[in-house]
Design a protein around this motif. Structure first.
Motif, mmCIF file in Angstrom:
data_model
loop_
_atom_site.group_PDB
_atom_site.id
_atom_site.type_symbol
_atom_site.label_atom_id
_atom_site.label_comp_id
_atom_site.label_asym_id
_atom_site.label_seq_id
_atom_site.Cartn_x
_atom_site.Cartn_y
_atom_site.Cartn_z
ATOM 1 N N ASP A 39 9.823 -2.195 -10.934
ATOM 2 C CA ASP A 39 8.941 -1.583 -9.928
ATOM 3 C C ASP A 39 9.075 -0.060 -9.915
ATOM 4 N N VAL A 40 10.311 0.399 -10.053
ATOM 5 C CA VAL A 40 10.528 1.854 -10.079
ATOM 6 C C VAL A 40 9.801 2.461 -11.279
ATOM 7 N N LEU B 43 21.659 2.437 -1.469
ATOM 8 C CA LEU B 43 20.519 3.141 -0.872
ATOM 9 C C LEU B 43 19.623 2.177 -0.096
ATOM 10 N N TYR B 44 19.522 0.982 -0.630
ATOM 11 C CA TYR B 44 18.707 -0.027 0.059
ATOM 12 C C TYR B 44 19.304 -0.346 1.427
ATOM 13 N N ARG B 45 20.629 -0.545 1.453
ATOM 14 C CA ARG B 45 21.270 -0.851 2.739
ATOM 15 C C ARG B 45 21.173 0.336 3.688
ATOM 16 N N MET B 46 21.314 1.522 3.152
ATOM 17 C CA MET B 46 21.213 2.716 3.991
ATOM 18 C C MET B 46 19.815 2.824 4.602
ATOM 19 N N GLU B 54 13.238 -5.007 5.846
ATOM 20 C CA GLU B 54 13.645 -5.147 4.444
ATOM 21 C C GLU B 54 12.597 -4.647 3.463
ATOM 22 N N ASP B 55 11.322 -4.930 3.763
ATOM 23 C CA ASP B 55 10.262 -4.473 2.852
ATOM 24 C C ASP B 55 10.205 -2.945 2.796
ATOM 25 N N GLU B 56 10.298 -2.360 3.969
ATOM 26 C CA GLU B 56 10.237 -0.897 4.013
ATOM 27 C C GLU B 56 11.473 -0.281 3.360
ATOM 28 N N ALA B 61 13.924 2.716 -1.038
ATOM 29 C CA ALA B 61 14.914 2.798 -2.119
ATOM 30 C C ALA B 61 14.216 3.055 -3.456
ATOM 31 N N GLN B 62 13.117 2.346 -3.702
ATOM 32 C CA GLN B 62 12.395 2.540 -4.971
ATOM 33 C C GLN B 62 11.805 3.949 -5.049
ATOM 34 N N GLU B 63 11.215 4.371 -3.947
ATOM 35 C CA GLU B 63 10.594 5.702 -3.936
ATOM 36 C C GLU B 63 11.641 6.802 -4.131
ATOM 37 N N THR B 64 12.842 6.535 -3.635
ATOM 38 C CA THR B 64 13.925 7.509 -3.822
ATOM 39 C C THR B 64 14.173 7.760 -5.310
#
Lengths: 161, 208
Positions: A39-40, B43-46, B54-56, B61-64
Motif C-alpha cells: 500500500d505504501v 508508528l501504527y500504535r502511536m 484503526e483504519d485512520e 502510518a502509511q502516509e508517514t
C-alpha cells in the motif's frame, strides 16, 4: 542490578504506567507487513504520477501574491510597449512649432508660440521633445535657434525663452 | 526498482541507523523496506493512541512512510530517523484530529435512537454505568491533555518506555542520545504526569 538502578533513576512508576495504558489502549490488530508495504508503494507511485505542476505549486504558496504582482507588471509593460499611440492633435495648426515625439497632445499655445501646455496620455509617461522648427520664419520667433527639453511628467508647461 | 537498477548499496539486515540512512539516500529499495518493517508497528500504535481508530491509524502510518520517502533527500540527520518519522506521524494525526473536530463531532451523550437512549449506553461491550463511563471519559481526556502538554522529546521517551516497553538502551539508540539523557527525560516526564494525574492514579477509578 544495573537494570534495576536504571529503572530507579528513570523513576519507574507502575500506577502511572497502568493509567497511561488504560487511557490510550491498544489496537486490536496489527497491520499485515506485506500488504502494508504494498500500500505504501502504491501510494508513492500514485502521488508521483499526480505530481502538481510547478506553476500550480507556485500559485498555491506564500509566493502567490508576488507571482500575481509580477504577472500584472509584465502585462502592463507589454501593454505599454505595444498599445496604440494617442493621435496628436493641433500640431498642424501651430505655426512655428513641431513636436518631434508626437505622443504629446498639445492643448494650448499662446499667440506668439512661446508657451506650450501639453498633456500626455496617462499610460505614456515618456520623455517628450519639443523643438522649434528651423524653417519657421524668423519674425514668428522671439528668440532664435532650437529649443529642446525632456519631460517625464504627464502634464506640464514648456516656456520658450 | 532494485539495487541493480539504482546502483544503490543495500544495508545489512539489522545494520546501524547510519548505514540505513546512507542506503536510503542512495535510493535503495531494500533499505526503504527495512525502514518500513522496523517502524511500521510502532508508528501504527502511536497513531492509534492519538486518533483511536484503526483504519485512520493505518492510513496515518502509511502516509508517514510516503512523506518520508518523498523528503528523504531533505533528512539532515540532526535527529534520529525514528524521531523524524514520529514527528511526521504526529503532525498527520493532529491534522486528522483537527479536521475531525472541525467537521464531525458526535457526543456519546447525544440521543442516538428514537427511544432516547444515549449512544454511550448502546456501545457494544459497554457495561459501565453512565457515571462510571463519564468518569472514565474524563480520566482519558485528562491524561491525553496532560500528555499533549509534554514536549516532543519527553513525550517520545515516555511513549517508547510505557507503551512500547523498550529498554533504556534501546530508547537511547532509537532517539540518538545517551542512556543518562533518556533516564533524565523519563524522570522529568513521569514526575510531571504523576503530579497532575495523581488523583486518577490513586483511585484507579477516575474520581478526581
Amino acid at each position: 542490578m544495573e537494570k534495576q538502578m536504571n529503572q530507579d533513576n528513570g523513576g519507574e512508576n507502575k500506577p502511572l504506567k497502568d493509567l497511561l495504558n488504560r487511557a490510550y489502549g491498544q489496537p486490536t490488530s496489527m497491520p499485515d507487513a506485506d500488504s502494508f508495504y504494498k500500500d505504501v508503494r502504491r501510494r508513492i507511485r500514485q502521488q508521483s504520477e499526480t505530481r502538481i505542476p510547478w506553476w500550480k505549486v507556485l500559485w498555491g504558496t506564500p509566493y502567490r501574491v508576488a507571482a500575481q504582482l509580477a504577472c500584472v507588471v509584465l502585462i502592463a509593460m507589454v501593454w505599454l510597449q505595444y498599445a496604440p499611440l494617442t493621435t496628436p492633435t493641433g500640431i498642424g495648426s501651430v505655426p512655428g512649432v513641431a513636436i518631434i515625439d508626437d505622443r504629446a497632445e498639445v492643448e494650448e499655445i499662446d499667440s506668439e508660440s512661446t508657451i506650450i501646455v501639453y498633456t500626455l496620455a496617462e499610460s505614456q509617461a515618456t520623455m517628450v521633445f519639443f523643438s522649434w522648427d528651423d524653417d519657421v520664419p524668423e519674425e514668428t520667433h522671439s528668440s532664435s535657434g532650437r529649443g529642446n527639453m525632456d519631460y517625464y511628467s504627464t502634464h506640464g508647461v514648456f516656456i520658450r525663452t | 526498482v532494485n539495487k541493480s537498477q539504482t546502483g544503490a548499496s543495500n544495508p545489512k539486515e539489522g545494520g546501524t541507523e547510519k548505514e540505513l540512512v546512507a542506503a536510503l539516500r542512495q535510493g535503495s529499495e531494500e533499505a526503504f523496506r527495512q525502514l518500513v518493517d522496523r517502524y511500521r508497528d510502532r508508528l501504527y500504535r502511536m497513531a492509534h493512541r492519538m486518533v483511536r481508530n484503526e483504519d485512520e491509524a493505518l492510513d496515518i502510518a502509511q502516509e508517514t512512510f510516503v512523506r518520508a520517502h518523498k523528503s528523504l533527500s531533505r533528512f539532515a540527520g540532526r535527529s534520529s530517523i525514528y524521531t523524524w518519522l514520529y514527528r511526521i506521524a504526529r503532525n498527520l494525526a493532529l491534522d486528522r484530529l483537527r479536521r475531525r473536530n472541525a467537521h464531525w463531532h458526535v457526543s456519546l451523550d447525544e440521543q442516538a435512537d428514537e427511544n432516547g437512549s444515549p449512544l454511550l449506553e448502546r456501545l457494544p461491550g459497554k457495561e459501565a454505568t453512565p457515571d462510571e463511563a463519564a468518569a472514565e471519559r474524563e480520566m482519558m481526556e485528562k491524561v491525553r491533555n496532560e500528555m499533549d502538554t509534554l514536549s516532543d522529546k519527553h513525550r517520545i521517551v515516555i511513549e517508547l518506555r510505557e507503551f512500547e516497553n523498550m529498554s533504556y538502551q534501546d530508547i537511547a539508540d532509537e532517539i540518538g542520545c545517551s542512556v543518562g539523557t533518556v533516564m533524565s527525560r523519563l524522570h522529568y516526564a513521569r514526575n510531571y504526569l504523576a503530579e497532575r494525574l495523581s488523583a486518577y492514579m490513586d483511585t484507579g477509578e477516575g474520581q478526581a
